[in-house]
Design an enzyme around this catalytic site. Structure first.
Site, mmCIF file in Angstrom:
data_model
loop_
_atom_site.group_PDB
_atom_site.id
_atom_site.type_symbol
_atom_site.label_atom_id
_atom_site.label_comp_id
_atom_site.label_asym_id
_atom_site.label_seq_id
_atom_site.Cartn_x
_atom_site.Cartn_y
_atom_site.Cartn_z
ATOM 1 N N ASN A 187 0.687 -1.025 -0.008
ATOM 2 C CA ASN A 187 -0.028 -0.152 -0.141
ATOM 3 C C ASN A 187 0.923 1.418 -0.051
ATOM 4 O OD1 ASN A 187 0.246 -1.505 2.476
ATOM 5 N ND2 ASN A 187 -0.329 0.466 3.524
ATOM 6 N N HIS A 197 -13.415 -0.022 -0.830
ATOM 7 C CA HIS A 197 -13.117 1.398 -1.046
ATOM 8 C C HIS A 197 -12.026 1.787 -1.776
ATOM 9 C CE1 HIS A 197 -10.472 2.443 2.428
ATOM 10 N NE2 HIS A 197 -11.002 1.421 2.878
ATOM 11 N N THR A 203 -26.598 -8.646 10.480
ATOM 12 C CA THR A 203 -27.541 -8.267 9.274
ATOM 13 C C THR A 203 -26.683 -7.687 8.133
ATOM 14 O OG1 THR A 203 -29.373 -7.905 10.821
ATOM 15 C CG2 THR A 203 -29.667 -7.136 8.404
ATOM 16 N N CYS A 206 1.436 9.521 10.807
ATOM 17 C CA CYS A 206 0.882 10.707 11.578
ATOM 18 C C CYS A 206 -0.580 10.675 12.017
ATOM 19 C CB CYS A 206 0.773 12.009 10.514
ATOM 20 S SG CYS A 206 0.499 11.336 8.851
HETATM 21 C C1 LIG Z 1 -2.876 -3.507 2.027
HETATM 22 C C2 LIG Z 1 -4.004 -3.075 2.998
HETATM 23 N N1 LIG Z 1 -4.534 -3.933 3.745
HETATM 24 C C3 LIG Z 1 -5.598 -3.872 4.475
HETATM 25 C C4 LIG Z 1 -6.193 -2.472 4.405
HETATM 26 C C5 LIG Z 1 -7.273 -2.195 5.383
HETATM 27 O O1 LIG Z 1 -8.424 -2.159 4.624
HETATM 28 P P1 LIG Z 1 -9.722 -1.547 5.112
HETATM 29 O O2 LIG Z 1 -9.528 -0.109 5.350
HETATM 30 O O3 LIG Z 1 -11.021 -1.743 4.301
HETATM 31 O O4 LIG Z 1 -10.126 -2.111 6.536
HETATM 32 C C6 LIG Z 1 -5.607 -1.451 3.632
HETATM 33 C C7 LIG Z 1 -6.204 -0.063 3.628
HETATM 34 O O5 LIG Z 1 -5.478 0.901 3.480
HETATM 35 C C8 LIG Z 1 -4.498 -1.703 2.907
HETATM 36 O O6 LIG Z 1 -3.873 -0.762 2.106
#
Ligand SMILES: Cc1ncc(COP(=O)(O)O)c(C=O)c1O
Length: 395
Positions: free
Chosen positions: A150, A200, A236, A323
């Site tokens: 990420n 998202h 639900t 941060c």
């Molecule tokens: C690689 C990775 N794993 C897990 C997550 C967590 O996902 P969520 O925000 O849907 O809980 C993220 C969110 O930034 C992510 O980038």
């Protein structure tokens, strides 16, 4: 405003929003209710399951809806860990650059007596398949390696790791939150046993995700209650969000090739432009990288100041420092690829989406150059570097 933080979240697509509104207006029944209104909602739920499954090469019965990527990661890892523990296997292999949803779950499991091996990634930010092979043991219950990082966008050798784990009969989970909807993912071809995704990150709504679990594998419920999701996830169902996520994922997959080509052109232009800044360096591999990810370190500046000044100029970006947690610890990912603390503090992540344009990239390049020069002028560290009182880490 220029939005360049799509790895943090994306704007819900028009089609997803329309599908959600239609669901709330016309199919607002409880999928567990037996009358027609409920059964129609249930049909929509099962069709969303099929649509999500279809996008990743899974069967509908292998998809479990969750509240997002974090929950899916927690459930997959805990399920595999406890299943292994019952067979005397309490060793788990992962990498140093996983998301905290994985790392913190592993830390808790360590407190419960599991042994965790976190593999290094080298300066490219990529796990070596040979390292996974060397770390495998008789008592390894699970390998969990993310599909795409990420922060630095590096794509991991998932197909090779999947093949290795299948051969050695070890469960393989991948956090594919940043990959699904952006690069082709096929759980069959990649031999993945469990996979987490999140709505998202591909223009679906927030607070909804899914866990793929290969048919026949053990899955443990994190939330006790009703029998929803075949008893594996009580509560639900959030049907509008689930339908929005399915719509967004189908849309993303249908346009994936064109969108990826567009974003990688923008990405490469941005990388070329920002690289002109002296004493800057791209973080992570150039070649094995998500189409929309750019991540740089700059000597002599603080990432937070850079973000605030870019925000003043209408650019939404992100930095590696934690941060949000109120701490100024540098990113564990940047440390794992070998950036020293002081350099890891001066990082910038720009993550692109299909709606970004080349003009926006030129604006970002101009503003980043300007803001970095401005911050360096005020930085005591930069002055020391220029005077030769300190050595540059990035040449
Ligand atoms: C690689 C990775 N794993 C897990 C997550 C967590 O996902 P969520 O925000 O849907 O809980 C993220 C969110 O930034 C992510 O980038």
């Amino acid at each position: 405003m220029i939005y360049a933080d799509h790895a943090a979240t994306t704007k819900t697509s028009r089609a997803a929003k329309e599908a959600m509104i239609a669901c709330m207006e016309e199919h607002w029944g409880n999928p567990s209710s037996l009358y027609t209104l409920g059964q129609e909602a249930n049909e929509l739920l099962q069709s969303a399951r099929e649509r999500i499954a279809g996008c990743i090469g899974a069967a509908a019965r292998e998809i479990y809806f969750t509240s997002g990527g974090s929950e899916a990661d927690n459930q997959a890892i805990r399920s595999a860990a406890y299943w292994g523990a019952r067979r005397g296997k309490k060793h788990i292999i992962s990498s140093a650059i996983e998301h905290h949803a994985v790392l913190h779950t592993l830390e808790r499991l360590k407190e419960e007596g599991f042994e965790i091996t976190l593999l290094p990634v080298g300066e490219e930010g990529i796990v070596k398949v040979s390292d996974v092979a060397a770390a495998l043991r008789e008592d390894t219950a699970l390998v969990t390696i993310m599909y795409a990082n990420n922060e630095i966008g590096t794509l991991q050798p998932i197909r090779e790791i999947g093949a290795l784990c299948r051969e050695k009969k070890v469960l393989f989970h991948t956090d594919a939150v940043q990959a699904v909807g952006h690069v082709p993912v096929d759980v069959q071809a990649d031999q993945i046993d469990m996979l987490s995704l999140s709505g998202h990150k591909f223009c679906g709504p927030r607070g909804v995700g899914a866990l793929y679990v290969r048919q026949g594998l053990p899955l443990r419920s994190l939330i006790e209650g009703g029998a929803q999701e075949r008893g594996k996830r009580a509560g639900t169902e959030n049907l509008p969000a689930i339908v929005g996520m399915a719509t967004a994922l189908e849309e993303s997959c249908a346009h994936m090739d064109g969108d990826a080509a567009h974003m990688s052109t923008l990405r490469d232009h941005l990388i070329a432009g920002i690289s002109q800044i002296p004493h800057s360096a791209l973080n992570g591999s150039c070649d094995h990288r998500l189409p929309g990810n750019v991540n740089f370190c700059f000597e002599g500046i603080e990432g937070e100041s850079l973000l605030l000044l870019l925000d003043d100029r209408g650019i939404c970006a992100s930095s590696g420092s934690a941060c949000t947690s109120g701490s100024l610890d540098p990113s564990h990912v940047l440390l794992a690829i070998g950036r020293p603390h002081e350099v890891a503090h001066g990082s910038l992540r720009l993550s692109l989406g299909k709606e970004n344009t080349m003009e926006e990239m030129d604006t970002i390049i101009r503003e980043v150059k300007d803001v970095v020069a401005y911050l360096r002028k005020m930085s005591p560290v930069w002055r020391e570097l220029e005077k030769g009182a300190r050595n540059y880490v990035i040449q």
